[in-house]
Design a protein around this motif. Structure first.
Motif, short mmCIF file in Angstrom:
data_model
loop_
_atom_site.label_atom_id
_atom_site.label_comp_id
_atom_site.label_asym_id
_atom_site.label_seq_id
_atom_site.Cartn_x
_atom_site.Cartn_y
_atom_site.Cartn_z
N VAL A 7 1.01 -1.32 -0.10
CA VAL A 7 0.08 -0.10 -0.02
C VAL A 7 0.82 1.24 -0.07
O VAL A 7 2.00 1.32 0.59
CB VAL A 7 -0.91 -0.02 1.33
N CYS A 8 0.33 2.20 -0.76
CA CYS A 8 1.28 3.62 -0.83
C CYS A 8 1.47 3.92 0.73
O CYS A 8 0.32 4.26 1.27
CB CYS A 8 0.54 4.42 -1.72
N PRO A 9 2.59 4.30 1.08
CA PRO A 9 2.89 4.78 2.46
C PRO A 9 2.60 6.32 2.76
O PRO A 9 2.79 6.91 3.74
CB PRO A 9 4.48 4.55 2.66
N TYR A 10 2.28 6.86 1.71
CA TYR A 10 2.07 8.36 1.85
C TYR A 10 0.48 8.67 2.44
O TYR A 10 -0.28 7.66 2.47
CB TYR A 10 2.07 9.11 0.26
N ASP A 11 0.52 10.12 2.86
CA ASP A 11 -0.89 10.33 3.55
C ASP A 11 -2.01 10.70 2.54
O ASP A 11 -3.05 11.13 3.16
CB ASP A 11 -0.72 11.50 4.66
N CYS A 12 -2.07 10.29 1.42
CA CYS A 12 -2.88 10.67 0.29
C CYS A 12 -4.03 9.75 0.44
O CYS A 12 -4.20 8.46 0.73
CB CYS A 12 -2.15 10.45 -0.99
N PRO A 13 -5.38 10.38 0.60
CA PRO A 13 -6.60 9.64 0.76
C PRO A 13 -6.64 8.76 -0.44
O PRO A 13 -7.43 7.76 -0.36
CB PRO A 13 -7.87 10.68 0.33
N ASP A 14 -6.11 8.63 -1.54
CA ASP A 14 -6.40 7.47 -2.62
C ASP A 14 -5.90 6.10 -1.88
O ASP A 14 -6.41 5.14 -2.41
CB ASP A 14 -5.53 7.94 -3.71
N ALA A 15 -4.86 6.09 -1.32
CA ALA A 15 -4.52 5.09 -0.34
C ALA A 15 -4.24 3.76 -1.53
O ALA A 15 -4.91 2.79 -1.38
CB ALA A 15 -5.56 4.47 0.46
N CYS A 16 -3.64 4.14 -2.62
CA CYS A 16 -3.42 3.09 -3.53
C CYS A 16 -2.60 2.05 -3.18
O CYS A 16 -1.80 1.71 -2.26
CB CYS A 16 -2.10 3.83 -4.52
N GLY A 17 -3.06 0.73 -3.91
CA GLY A 17 -2.60 -0.41 -4.02
C GLY A 17 -1.20 -0.31 -4.93
O GLY A 17 -1.27 0.06 -5.94
N THR A 42 -2.87 2.58 -11.85
CA THR A 42 -2.29 3.80 -12.28
C THR A 42 -1.40 4.35 -10.80
O THR A 42 -2.39 4.72 -9.84
CB THR A 42 -2.92 4.95 -12.82
N LEU A 43 -0.28 4.94 -10.92
CA LEU A 43 0.18 5.48 -9.73
C LEU A 43 0.71 7.05 -10.15
O LEU A 43 0.95 7.26 -11.14
CB LEU A 43 1.69 4.70 -9.39
N CYS A 44 0.54 7.66 -9.10
CA CYS A 44 0.96 9.09 -9.46
C CYS A 44 2.40 9.20 -9.42
O CYS A 44 3.09 8.39 -9.18
CB CYS A 44 0.43 10.02 -8.18
N PRO A 45 3.02 10.28 -9.82
CA PRO A 45 4.51 10.37 -10.24
C PRO A 45 5.32 10.15 -8.99
O PRO A 45 6.58 10.10 -9.09
CB PRO A 45 4.78 11.65 -10.83
N LYS A 46 4.73 10.63 -7.78
CA LYS A 46 5.15 10.55 -6.42
C LYS A 46 5.75 9.05 -6.25
O LYS A 46 6.92 8.82 -5.48
CB LYS A 46 4.50 11.07 -5.53
N MET A 47 4.85 8.32 -6.52
CA MET A 47 5.09 6.71 -6.24
C MET A 47 5.39 5.86 -7.38
O MET A 47 6.37 4.79 -7.24
CB MET A 47 3.66 6.23 -5.83
N ALA A 48 5.18 6.17 -8.42
CA ALA A 48 5.99 5.38 -9.96
C ALA A 48 7.28 5.61 -9.47
O ALA A 48 7.88 6.54 -9.34
CB ALA A 48 5.59 6.22 -10.95
N ILE A 178 -5.62 12.17 -9.96
CA ILE A 178 -5.51 11.50 -11.25
C ILE A 178 -6.34 10.36 -11.35
O ILE A 178 -7.03 10.06 -12.38
CB ILE A 178 -4.08 11.26 -11.38
N HIS A 179 -6.76 9.63 -10.14
CA HIS A 179 -7.55 8.56 -10.29
C HIS A 179 -9.15 8.66 -10.57
O HIS A 179 -9.77 8.09 -11.19
CB HIS A 179 -7.46 7.56 -9.03
N PHE A 180 -9.50 9.98 -10.27
CA PHE A 180 -10.91 10.23 -10.63
C PHE A 180 -10.96 10.42 -12.20
O PHE A 180 -12.12 10.32 -12.78
CB PHE A 180 -11.12 11.58 -9.76
S1 SF4 Z 1 -2.01 9.03 -5.64
FE1 SF4 Z 1 0.22 8.78 -5.36
S2 SF4 Z 1 0.39 9.60 -3.25
FE2 SF4 Z 1 -1.57 9.16 -3.53
S3 SF4 Z 1 -2.09 6.95 -2.73
FE3 SF4 Z 1 -1.92 7.01 -4.87
S4 SF4 Z 1 0.49 6.56 -5.28
FE4 SF4 Z 1 0.25 7.28 -3.09
#
Ligand code: SF4
Length: 314
Positions: A7-17, A42-48, A178-180
């Motif tokens: 799981v993405c470790p950031y505090d972002c509400p998307d809580a990506c897998g 899809t991951l955002c540029p922070k996590m890709a 971006i996921h929206f």
């Molecule tokens: S959008 Fe980016 S920062 Fe947010 S949970 Fe997904 S990968 Fe993590």
């Protein structure tokens, strides 16, 4: 080589897998989990390429102790035991001399998920440290929403796929949500019309069917202007407002008369004709969906603004 889910470790509400590829005990690739209902691969540029961050030679791997004057950039690496002992001794001295409330924990999230984010709270409560409403980031928005909706959760973003009118309000979706885009694209395929409201024309605005530029800090006035037109032109559900909405009659009598399209234009900079057109499109849409960002809450009137926009669906 094998893969595992994370799981993405950031505090972002998307809580990506995440799907992490591991080779010899080392993460070599991080990708979005296609099976995760919101990430959808899809991951955002922070996590890709997060594997590059994790294994970057520039990462700190030990605590550092400052050895020179502040700002001189002089540090020495120390062990965790030394760091903990050092900090505990300093805090004990502060508590002995001035009491535990002389310690003020100030932290937020960023690179912490929800568990780590709150993990220290118990420790600081036990210590008797001063308490702080930790963030100046999101509470105004949360307050405004709660004032209208109580503890009811917002509609799931995926529900926008069934909407015929999506409003991206104070939300630079291409940069921060971006996921929206998946849901917007699905709705568009079925004929949905996309509106974007922001204080400046950004890339998200360029992808929308309609863009409304609102003067910074006046989104609440725009919401009131919309309510004025919706009410004036018979586009409200009168029975619903009467039975379910607290305070509607007072709002209608005391506040809305002032927010004519002309006055709304004066306050917000949005041409009166656009206020009317937007209100009519909203009032006539089958299932309009407001996706509210955070920009509108970054002003002194942020909570009230959010509250007014949250009232619009009613
Ligand atoms: S959008 Fe980016 S920062 Fe947010 S949970 Fe997904 S990968 Fe993590």
């Amino acid at each position: 080589m094998h893969t595992c889910t994370s799981v993405c470790p950031y505090d972002c509400p998307d809580a990506c897998g995440l799907i992490v590829t591991v080779d010899g005990g080392k993460a070599v690739r991080v990708a979005g989990d296609p099976a995760h209902p919101f990430t959808r691969g899809t991951l955002c540029p922070k996590m890709a390429h997060y594997e590059r961050t994790v294994h970057s030679p520039r990462r700190l791997t030990t605590p550092l102790r400052r050895t020179g004057p502040k700002g001189s950039g002089q540090f020495e690496p120390i062990s965790w035991d030394e760091a903990l002992t050092d900090i505990a001794a300093k805090w004990q001295k502060i508590i002995a001399e001035k009491g535990p409330q002389a310690i003020l924990p100030y932290s937020y999230a960023g690179t912490m998920g929800i568990v780590q984010h709150d993990a220290l709270h118990g420790f600081f409560y036990r210590l008797g440290a001063s308490e702080l409403d930790r963030t100046i980031c999101a509470p105004a928005k949360g307050r405004g929403f709660k004032d209208v909706m109580g503890s009811t959760l917002p509609t799931a973003p995926q529900a926008a796929q069934n909407s015929d009118m999506i409003i991206l309000w104070s939300l630079h979706m291409l940069a921060t949500d971006i996921h929206f885009q998946h849901d917007v694209a699905a709705a568009k395929k079925k004929g949905a019309v996309i509106w974007c409201i922001d204080t400046y024309r950004n890339r998200t605005a360029d992808t929308a069917d309609h863009f409304i530029a609102v003067r910074p800090g006046t989104d609440g006035a725009l919401a009131l202007g919309l309510m004025h037109v919706l009410d004036r032109d018979g586009l409200t559900d009168k029975a619903f407002l009467k039975e379910k909405v607290l305070g509607w009659e007072r709002l209608k009598e005391k506040i809305l008369p002032k927010y004519t399209p002309a006055e709304t234009e004066r306050l917000t900079g949005v041409p009166a004709a656009d206020v009317v057109a937007f209100a009519h499109a909203y009032g006539k849409a089958r299932a309009p969906f407001i996706r509210l960002g955070s920009g509108q809450s970054r002003y002194r009137n942020g909570a009230t603004t959010t509250r007014l926009i949250t009232c619009l669906p009613a």
